[in-house]
Design a protein around this motif. Structure first.
Motif, PDB file in Angstrom:
ATOM      1  N   LYS A  87      -4.516   4.735  12.388  1.00 35.10           N
ATOM      2  CA  LYS A  87      -4.958   4.138  11.131  1.00 35.10           C
ATOM      3  C   LYS A  87      -5.696   2.831  11.378  1.00 35.10           C
ATOM      4  CE  LYS A  87      -3.364   2.489   6.645  1.00 35.10           C
ATOM      5  NZ  LYS A  87      -2.218   2.226   5.765  1.00 35.10           N
ATOM      6  N   LEU A  88      -6.809   2.678  10.701  1.00 35.91           N
ATOM      7  CA  LEU A  88      -7.650   1.489  10.809  1.00 35.91           C
ATOM      8  C   LEU A  88      -6.907   0.231  10.355  1.00 35.91           C
ATOM      9  CD1 LEU A  88     -10.593   0.333  11.212  1.00 35.91           C
ATOM     10  CD2 LEU A  88     -10.920   0.792   8.777  1.00 35.91           C
ATOM     11  N   ASP A 108      -4.179  10.869   6.461  1.00 36.11           N
ATOM     12  CA  ASP A 108      -5.407  11.522   6.942  1.00 36.11           C
ATOM     13  C   ASP A 108      -5.388  11.667   8.464  1.00 36.11           C
ATOM     14  OD1 ASP A 108      -6.440  11.783   4.417  1.00 36.11           O
ATOM     15  OD2 ASP A 108      -7.652   9.959   4.516  1.00 36.11           O
ATOM     16  N   GLU A 156      -8.656   5.837   7.357  1.00 39.69           N
ATOM     17  CA  GLU A 156      -8.292   4.871   6.319  1.00 39.69           C
ATOM     18  C   GLU A 156      -6.806   4.932   5.972  1.00 39.69           C
ATOM     19  OE1 GLU A 156      -9.982   2.490   4.835  1.00 39.69           O
ATOM     20  OE2 GLU A 156     -11.888   2.888   5.834  1.00 39.69           O
ATOM     21  N   THR A 157      -6.214   6.117   6.054  1.00 36.30           N
ATOM     22  CA  THR A 157      -4.792   6.269   5.721  1.00 36.30           C
ATOM     23  C   THR A 157      -4.063   6.986   6.844  1.00 36.30           C
ATOM     24  OG1 THR A 157      -4.920   8.450   4.642  1.00 36.30           O
ATOM     25  CG2 THR A 157      -5.450   6.504   3.293  1.00 36.30           C
ATOM     26  N   ALA A 184      -5.153  -1.707  -1.145  1.00 40.88           N
ATOM     27  CA  ALA A 184      -5.644  -1.124   0.105  1.00 40.88           C
ATOM     28  C   ALA A 184      -5.277  -2.030   1.272  1.00 40.88           C
ATOM     29  CB  ALA A 184      -7.150  -0.941   0.044  1.00 40.88           C
ATOM     30  N   TRP A 185      -4.905  -1.417   2.396  1.00 44.08           N
ATOM     31  CA  TRP A 185      -4.381  -2.164   3.523  1.00 44.08           C
ATOM     32  C   TRP A 185      -5.359  -3.201   4.068  1.00 44.08           C
ATOM     33  CZ3 TRP A 185       0.319  -2.972   5.052  1.00 44.08           C
ATOM     34  CH2 TRP A 185       0.557  -3.545   6.315  1.00 44.08           C
ATOM     35  N   ASP A 186      -6.635  -2.850   4.155  1.00 45.41           N
ATOM     36  CA  ASP A 186      -7.589  -3.769   4.751  1.00 45.41           C
ATOM     37  C   ASP A 186      -7.851  -5.003   3.889  1.00 45.41           C
ATOM     38  OD1 ASP A 186      -8.994  -2.532   2.742  1.00 45.41           O
ATOM     39  OD2 ASP A 186     -10.671  -1.889   3.994  1.00 45.41           O
ATOM     40  N   GLU A 190       0.857  -1.181   0.000  1.00 43.37           N
ATOM     41  CA  GLU A 190       0.000   0.000   0.000  1.00 43.37           C
ATOM     42  C   GLU A 190       0.892   1.229   0.000  1.00 43.37           C
ATOM     43  OE1 GLU A 190      -3.798   1.657   2.529  1.00 43.37           O
ATOM     44  OE2 GLU A 190      -1.890   1.423   3.574  1.00 43.37           O
TER      45      GLU A 190
END
Length: 269
Positions: free
Chosen positions: A154-155, A180, A176-177, A85-87, A45
């Motif tokens: 971060k989530l 952010d 999410e990032t 995306a990380w998730d 990511e």
């Protein structure tokens, strides 16, 4: 004599069975697939300074990227970076979207239940970015464990885990990032941001006067490359590759470029 012949026949059959088993294992290995395909596909990511980022030209660059290039070179194949995306990065690995995760991933027991890891290539920890005005009030992460403070992270990361474990009384906000979450603190909308030391150190240097970096890590986190389970050949190769680049100076050269110099920051947006 008959007993000896029978024993030798058994051993030959047993050895042939082992050889066939080993050969089948190799044929199914990700490493074998990479060589036959001619391309090493790396999942990451792009957003974690200085491990993987997007520069002004739109290229993904960073510490992990340079290591991946050396890896592909050692294999004699091309490199393909798969921005993910990380998730969804572990599910993407498991479904064959790429061959390996090289994205500053912390080796945790929970993740290790899903995937295997090569030996850690660097150790980091969680640190804190504070909004302007809290320098004298907050001295360590313990001081933030209060409902009057808003803490961002971060989530889906170890930053989230550490925040929920050590700062459970605070008002936790998930993003999410990492960019952010850190921006929330820089803009004064959150009191603190919990994340990995390298990112926080760089973000702090890029935003002088807007926040304070409490740079003493309060967790111990080894980062490692993630691969699918049941692949001893690939894992063995990766561990030996790391020993080689550490021994011949390649690792130190790449580390110096991304962690001991700030020249690369000029190439980012």
């Amino acid at each position: 004599m008959k007993k000896i012949v029978a024993f030798l026949t058994f051993m030959l059959a047993f050895s042939s069975s082992l050889f066939a088993s080993d050969n089948t294992l190799w044929q199914k290995s990700t490493l074998n697939e990479i060589i036959e395909r001619g391309t090493l596909r790396v999942g990451m990511e792009a957003g974690y300074m200085p491990f993987e980022m997007t520069n002004k030209r739109g290229d993904i660059v960073g510490f992990d990227v340079d290591i991946a290039r050396q890896m592909a070179k050692a294999m004699g194949v091309k490199l393909e970076l798969v921005n993910t995306a990380w998730d969804g990065i572990i599910p993407a690995l498991l479904t064959g979207k790429f061959d390996i995760i090289m994205s500053g991933m912390t080796l945790t027991p929970q993740r290790n239940l899903q995937i295997n890891f090569a030996q850690p290539y660097i150790v980091v920890g969680q640190t804190i970015l504070l909004r302007k005005g809290l320098e004298g009030e907050i001295k360590s992460y313990k001081d933030l464990n209060n409902k009057k403070y808003t803490v961002a992270t971060k989530l889906g990361t170890t930053g989230e885990q550490a925040t929920k474990r050590y700062l459970s009384k605070s008002d936790i906000r998930l993003f999410e990032t990492e960019a952010d979450g850190a921006l929330e603190v820089a803009n004064g909308k959150a009191d603190a941001f919990v994340y990995d030391l390298p990112f926080n150190a760089i973000y702090s240097s890029q935003n002088p006067g807007k926040l304070t970096h409490l740079d003493t890590a309060f967790t111990h986190e080894p980062l490692a490359w993630g691969i699918r389970k049941g692949d001893p050949d690939f894992e063995n190769w990766l561990n030996n590759f790391m020993r080689q680049i550490r021994g011949d100076g390649t690792y130190d050269k790449i580390y110096g470029k991304w962690f001991e110099s700030s020249d690369w920051q000029k190439t980012l947006n």
